[in-house]
Design a protein around this motif. Structure first.
Motif, PDB file in Angstrom:
ATOM      1  N   GLY A   1       2.923  -4.777  -1.966  1.00 41.47           N
ATOM      2  CA  GLY A   1       4.182  -4.653  -1.241  1.00 41.47           C
ATOM      3  C   GLY A   1       4.016  -4.816   0.260  1.00 41.47           C
ATOM      4  N   ARG A   2       2.844  -4.435   0.785  1.00 41.68           N
ATOM      5  CA  ARG A   2       2.613  -4.602   2.223  1.00 41.68           C
ATOM      6  C   ARG A   2       2.663  -6.080   2.617  1.00 41.68           C
ATOM      7  NH1 ARG A   2       1.372   0.152   4.456  1.00 41.68           N
ATOM      8  NH2 ARG A   2       0.279   1.731   3.202  1.00 41.68           N
ATOM      9  N   GLY A   3       2.203  -6.928   1.716  1.00 38.84           N
ATOM     10  CA  GLY A   3       2.279  -8.357   1.990  1.00 38.84           C
ATOM     11  C   GLY A   3       3.715  -8.818   2.121  1.00 38.84           C
ATOM     12  N   ALA A   4       4.583  -8.320   1.228  1.00 40.31           N
ATOM     13  CA  ALA A   4       6.006  -8.650   1.310  1.00 40.31           C
ATOM     14  C   ALA A   4       6.618  -8.106   2.586  1.00 40.31           C
ATOM     15  CB  ALA A   4       6.739  -8.101   0.091  1.00 40.31           C
ATOM     16  N   LEU A   5       6.218  -6.879   2.962  1.00 32.70           N
ATOM     17  CA  LEU A   5       6.748  -6.250   4.165  1.00 32.70           C
ATOM     18  C   LEU A   5       6.370  -7.043   5.419  1.00 32.70           C
ATOM     19  CD1 LEU A   5       8.193  -3.599   5.198  1.00 32.70           C
ATOM     20  CD2 LEU A   5       5.889  -2.735   5.624  1.00 32.70           C
ATOM     21  N   ASP A   6       5.131  -7.498   5.477  1.00 35.62           N
ATOM     22  CA  ASP A   6       4.666  -8.261   6.638  1.00 35.62           C
ATOM     23  C   ASP A   6       5.451  -9.561   6.800  1.00 35.62           C
ATOM     24  OD1 ASP A   6       2.813  -6.317   7.182  1.00 35.62           O
ATOM     25  OD2 ASP A   6       1.138  -7.366   6.225  1.00 35.62           O
ATOM     26  N   ILE A   7       5.719 -10.239   5.679  1.00 31.69           N
ATOM     27  CA  ILE A   7       6.474 -11.491   5.743  1.00 31.69           C
ATOM     28  C   ILE A   7       7.922 -11.215   6.124  1.00 31.69           C
ATOM     29  CG2 ILE A   7       7.333 -13.458   4.411  1.00 31.69           C
ATOM     30  CD1 ILE A   7       4.797 -13.244   2.696  1.00 31.69           C
ATOM     31  N   ALA A   8       8.520 -10.216   5.480  1.00 34.99           N
ATOM     32  CA  ALA A   8       9.937  -9.908   5.723  1.00 34.99           C
ATOM     33  C   ALA A   8      10.194  -9.519   7.172  1.00 34.99           C
ATOM     34  CB  ALA A   8      10.396  -8.793   4.790  1.00 34.99           C
ATOM     35  N   ALA A   9       9.190  -8.929   7.820  1.00 35.21           N
ATOM     36  CA  ALA A   9       9.360  -8.515   9.213  1.00 35.21           C
ATOM     37  C   ALA A   9       9.626  -9.704  10.132  1.00 35.21           C
ATOM     38  CB  ALA A   9       8.121  -7.755   9.682  1.00 35.21           C
ATOM     39  N   ASP A  10       9.183 -10.887   9.728  1.00 35.96           N
ATOM     40  CA  ASP A  10       9.371 -12.091  10.547  1.00 35.96           C
ATOM     41  C   ASP A  10      10.540 -12.948  10.061  1.00 35.96           C
ATOM     42  OD1 ASP A  10       7.210 -11.507  12.220  1.00 35.96           O
ATOM     43  OD2 ASP A  10       5.785 -12.418  10.828  1.00 35.96           O
ATOM     44  N   LEU A  11      11.243 -12.501   9.035  1.00 36.59           N
ATOM     45  CA  LEU A  11      12.364 -13.252   8.485  1.00 36.59           C
ATOM     46  C   LEU A  11      13.688 -12.671   8.958  1.00 36.59           C
ATOM     47  CD1 LEU A  11      11.271 -13.512   4.723  1.00 36.59           C
ATOM     48  CD2 LEU A  11      11.136 -15.340   6.425  1.00 36.59           C
ATOM     49  N   ALA A  12      14.717 -13.514   8.935  1.00 37.88           N
ATOM     50  CA  ALA A  12      16.091 -13.035   9.096  1.00 37.88           C
ATOM     51  C   ALA A  12      16.760 -13.247   7.745  1.00 37.88           C
ATOM     52  CB  ALA A  12      16.814 -13.801  10.193  1.00 37.88           C
ATOM     53  N   SER A  13      16.475 -12.327   6.835  1.00 38.38           N
ATOM     54  CA  SER A  13      16.937 -12.448   5.446  1.00 38.38           C
ATOM     55  C   SER A  13      17.248 -11.060   4.897  1.00 38.38           C
ATOM     56  CB  SER A  13      15.859 -13.129   4.593  1.00 38.38           C
ATOM     57  OG  SER A  13      16.139 -12.991   3.216  1.00 38.38           O
ATOM     58  N   ARG A  14      18.515 -10.770   4.755  1.00 37.92           N
ATOM     59  CA  ARG A  14      18.890  -9.467   4.213  1.00 37.92           C
ATOM     60  C   ARG A  14      18.524  -9.343   2.743  1.00 37.92           C
ATOM     61  NH1 ARG A  14      24.779  -9.284   7.176  1.00 37.92           N
ATOM     62  NH2 ARG A  14      23.995  -8.775   9.264  1.00 37.92           N
ATOM     63  N   ARG A  15      18.455 -10.482   2.046  1.00 36.68           N
ATOM     64  CA  ARG A  15      18.024 -10.401   0.647  1.00 36.68           C
ATOM     65  C   ARG A  15      16.587  -9.919   0.548  1.00 36.68           C
ATOM     66  NH1 ARG A  15      18.048 -15.216  -2.790  1.00 36.68           N
ATOM     67  NH2 ARG A  15      17.792 -16.430  -0.882  1.00 36.68           N
ATOM     68  N   SER A  16      15.731 -10.371   1.458  1.00 39.54           N
ATOM     69  CA  SER A  16      14.339  -9.907   1.409  1.00 39.54           C
ATOM     70  C   SER A  16      14.271  -8.404   1.659  1.00 39.54           C
ATOM     71  CB  SER A  16      13.491 -10.663   2.439  1.00 39.54           C
ATOM     72  OG  SER A  16      13.844 -10.302   3.757  1.00 39.54           O
ATOM     73  N   LEU A  17      15.158  -7.897   2.512  1.00 47.36           N
ATOM     74  CA  LEU A  17      15.206  -6.453   2.742  1.00 47.36           C
ATOM     75  C   LEU A  17      15.724  -5.721   1.519  1.00 47.36           C
ATOM     76  CD1 LEU A  17      16.578  -6.333   6.411  1.00 47.36           C
ATOM     77  CD2 LEU A  17      14.199  -6.364   5.613  1.00 47.36           C
ATOM     78  N   SER A  18      16.636  -6.327   0.786  1.00 46.14           N
ATOM     79  CA  SER A  18      17.145  -5.695  -0.438  1.00 46.14           C
ATOM     80  C   SER A  18      16.041  -5.558  -1.478  1.00 46.14           C
ATOM     81  CB  SER A  18      18.298  -6.532  -1.011  1.00 46.14           C
ATOM     82  OG  SER A  18      19.424  -6.485  -0.166  1.00 46.14           O
ATOM     83  N   TYR A  19      15.176  -6.577  -1.571  1.00 50.41           N
ATOM     84  CA  TYR A  19      14.036  -6.478  -2.486  1.00 50.41           C
ATOM     85  C   TYR A  19      13.150  -5.301  -2.097  1.00 50.41           C
ATOM     86  CZ  TYR A  19      14.628 -10.944  -4.978  1.00 50.41           C
ATOM     87  OH  TYR A  19      15.087 -11.964  -5.775  1.00 50.41           O
ATOM     88  N   LEU A  20      12.929  -5.144  -0.800  1.00 46.50           N
ATOM     89  CA  LEU A  20      12.082  -4.047  -0.340  1.00 46.50           C
ATOM     90  C   LEU A  20      12.750  -2.692  -0.563  1.00 46.50           C
ATOM     91  CD1 LEU A  20      10.674  -5.635   2.935  1.00 46.50           C
ATOM     92  CD2 LEU A  20       9.343  -4.981   0.901  1.00 46.50           C
ATOM     93  N   ARG A  21      14.045  -2.623  -0.391  1.00 47.58           N
ATOM     94  CA  ARG A  21      14.754  -1.368  -0.677  1.00 47.58           C
ATOM     95  C   ARG A  21      14.589  -0.981  -2.142  1.00 47.58           C
ATOM     96  NH1 ARG A  21      18.941  -3.884   2.350  1.00 47.58           N
ATOM     97  NH2 ARG A  21      19.083  -3.067   4.473  1.00 47.58           N
ATOM     98  N   ASP A  22      14.692  -1.985  -3.018  1.00 52.36           N
ATOM     99  CA  ASP A  22      14.506  -1.714  -4.439  1.00 52.36           C
ATOM    100  C   ASP A  22      13.096  -1.202  -4.711  1.00 52.36           C
ATOM    101  OD1 ASP A  22      15.344  -2.184  -7.406  1.00 52.36           O
ATOM    102  OD2 ASP A  22      13.431  -3.253  -7.207  1.00 52.36           O
ATOM    103  N   LEU A  23      12.106  -1.811  -4.072  1.00 54.92           N
ATOM    104  CA  LEU A  23      10.725  -1.357  -4.240  1.00 54.92           C
ATOM    105  C   LEU A  23      10.570   0.067  -3.730  1.00 54.92           C
ATOM    106  CD1 LEU A  23       7.744  -1.795  -4.893  1.00 54.92           C
ATOM    107  CD2 LEU A  23       7.513  -2.985  -2.685  1.00 54.92           C
ATOM    108  N   ARG A  24      11.163   0.355  -2.606  1.00 58.10           N
ATOM    109  CA  ARG A  24      11.090   1.703  -2.045  1.00 58.10           C
ATOM    110  C   ARG A  24      11.689   2.732  -3.005  1.00 58.10           C
ATOM    111  NH1 ARG A  24      14.153   5.271   1.148  1.00 58.10           N
ATOM    112  NH2 ARG A  24      12.851   6.477   2.584  1.00 58.10           N
ATOM    113  N   TYR A  25      12.803   2.374  -3.619  1.00 56.82           N
ATOM    114  CA  TYR A  25      13.444   3.284  -4.568  1.00 56.82           C
ATOM    115  C   TYR A  25      12.544   3.527  -5.780  1.00 56.82           C
ATOM    116  CZ  TYR A  25      16.741   5.022  -8.041  1.00 56.82           C
ATOM    117  OH  TYR A  25      17.354   5.766  -9.019  1.00 56.82           O
TER     118      TYR A  25
END
Length: 454
Positions: free
Chosen positions: A405-429
């Motif tokens: 998941g850290r790999g996804a987090l690192d990539i998402a930090a450089d994106l402007a994509s709310r969908r990528s954040l939604s994936y991370l929210r689901d993982l967090r849950y």
């Protein structure tokens, strides 16, 4: 006195320019038209200047102006198209209808881009509309054809112009995959408004017209996909519908299938899996007409995702098997450049999504891992797939889920994509039951901080 909106009337300005740009003759024609209805008016070139500044004449002024412009331009013009609607009701429907005529399609698309560039509030305050996609696809299926996209405007449009639009579509497509929809959407729309709209109003034969409408449809699809990526679902619908209309005008069945597949993708995401299935089946009809096995495979996969979201395991399996069979018949290099992303890795990713919907973590993890062999350049897709794999591993190995998941987090930090954040929210849950582990608690906090910023 008429009321004065905050914005200059760009819609009327464009129509007047198209009609020759003369203000005094326009005013005279409107006065003459009114006299024919028994109405005495005192409009002159100064009146036209006030209308362009945003003042709206009292009735029946807007109706008479629309009638005169209809006569001058040779196509139906309404008061709303002149920027003289009575309120927000007409504007609120902008872009949501699949136009029956080519001229109507150009008017609707260019008006959408103009209002978007001007940041009109009604475009920002819209949510997903349930009925508009089924209506648009029905129009696509039943509209007589083929159409003949020709135009006799003042600006000559040639192959060089079309090639430029195609080049821009390719560049924006690559950027969208690398940086996310939030960083490219406004630029795409500005280009459509400032550079493409004048081309659609220009002079071109049918050969050029088909290419121009097809390239424009691809750009509009990208704008819609970028809006979807930012979870601006109502705005995404408007762009995807107009993209479908332009693809239909181009006679491009393949691109039409791709657009309807995108609609299906969005419908599943917003919780309308039944609609997603219907849209995927309509897309499959178009794909079959295009004769592209890879495209037909994609349509089967978005249908499978819809079935999985409905918890219909039998139909999901049937659609996934059909997708595999179609994919096996795909010929390397036959697909359009905009379909290059659809390869074995993407197919694995979609399969993983289906199994996640069905609650099968083992097979979700298996196919999500296979998806990571994806080509370079698809940063957003890699973030999705890493999040997908991590979420499937949570029940059996939460520490490994955090590592991936850290790999996804690192990539998402450089994106402007709310969908990528939604994936991370689901993982967090999903990680919540394991919050007692230090690395889990820290990772969940990192996700929270990133999603709050996004």
């Amino acid at each position: 006195m008429g009321r004065r909106p905050k914005q200059p009337n760009r819609q009327l300005e464009e129509l007047i320019e198209e009609a020759g740009g003369m203000r005094k003759p326009l005013a005279r024609r409107v006065v003459d038209r009114g006299r024919g209805h028994g109405i005495e008016l005192r409009y002159d070139h100064s009146s036209v200047g006030r209308w362009l500044a945003g003042e709206q004449p009292q009735r029946p002024g807007p109706e008479l102006i629309a009638e005169v412009l209809t006569e001058l331009l040779g196509r139906k013009v309404t008061p709303a198209m002149c920027g003289m609607s009575k309120g927000q009701d007409a504007s609120a429907e902008l872009g949501l209808e699949f136009s029956l005529s080519l001229s109507g399609a150009v008017d609707a698309a260019t008006a959408l881009w103009r209002n978007d560039v001007e940041q009109r509030r009604f475009l920002r305050d819209t949510s997903y509309a349930v009925a508009v996609y089924p209506a648009a696809t029905m129009r696509w299926l039943t509209l007589p054809g083929p159409e003949h996209p020709v135009s006799t405007g003042s600006r000559r449009v040639g192959q060089t112009d079309v090639d430029a639009v195609q080049t821009m579509a390719s560049a924006f497509r690559d950027l969208d995959n690398k940086v996310g929809g939030g960083k490219v959407r406004s630029t795409i729309v500005q280009y459509l408004h400032s550079s493409v709209a004048p081309l659609l109003r220009g002079s071109f034969n049918e050969h050029i017209g088909r290419q121009l409408f097809g390239s424009t449809a691809e750009l509009v699809r990208l704008a819609g996909w970028a809006a979807y990526d930012q979870e601006d679902h109502g705005l995404a619908q408007r762009y995807l519908i107009q993209s479908l209309r332009l693809a239909r005008a181009a006679g491009d069945a393949a691109l039409s299938a791709e657009i309807m597949a995108a609609m299906s993708h969005q419908a599943t995401y917003v919780g309308r899996p039944g609609d997603a299935v219907d849209l995927a089946r309509a897309a499959r009809i178009a794909a079959r007409g295009a004769g592209l096995a890879a495209l037909e495979s994609e349509c089967h996969m978005v249908e499978a995702h819809g079935h999985a979201a409905r918890q219909d395991q039998t139909s999901t399996a049937a659609a996934m098997n059909a997708a595999e069979r179609a994919f096996d018949h795909a010929v390397a290099g036959e697909q359009p450049v905009w379909l290059a992303y659809f390869d074995q890795s993407y197919l694995s990713a979609k399969t993983a999504h289906c199994f996640r919907e069905l609650g099968d973590n083992a097979r979700t993890a298996h196919f999500a891992e296979q998806s990571l062999t994806m080509s370079v350049g698809y940063q957003r897709g890699r973030a999705f797939n890493l999040s997908l794999l991590a979420s499937a591993l949570v029940p059996t190995d939460p520490r490994e889920a955090v590592r991936i998941g850290r790999g996804a987090l690192d990539i998402a930090a450089d994106l402007a994509s709310r969908r990528s954040l939604s994936y991370l929210r689901d993982l967090r849950y999903r990680l919540r039951p394991f919050d007692g582990l230090v690395e889990v608690a820290e990772f969940r906090q990192q996700i929270l901080e990133l999603t709050r910023r996004g």
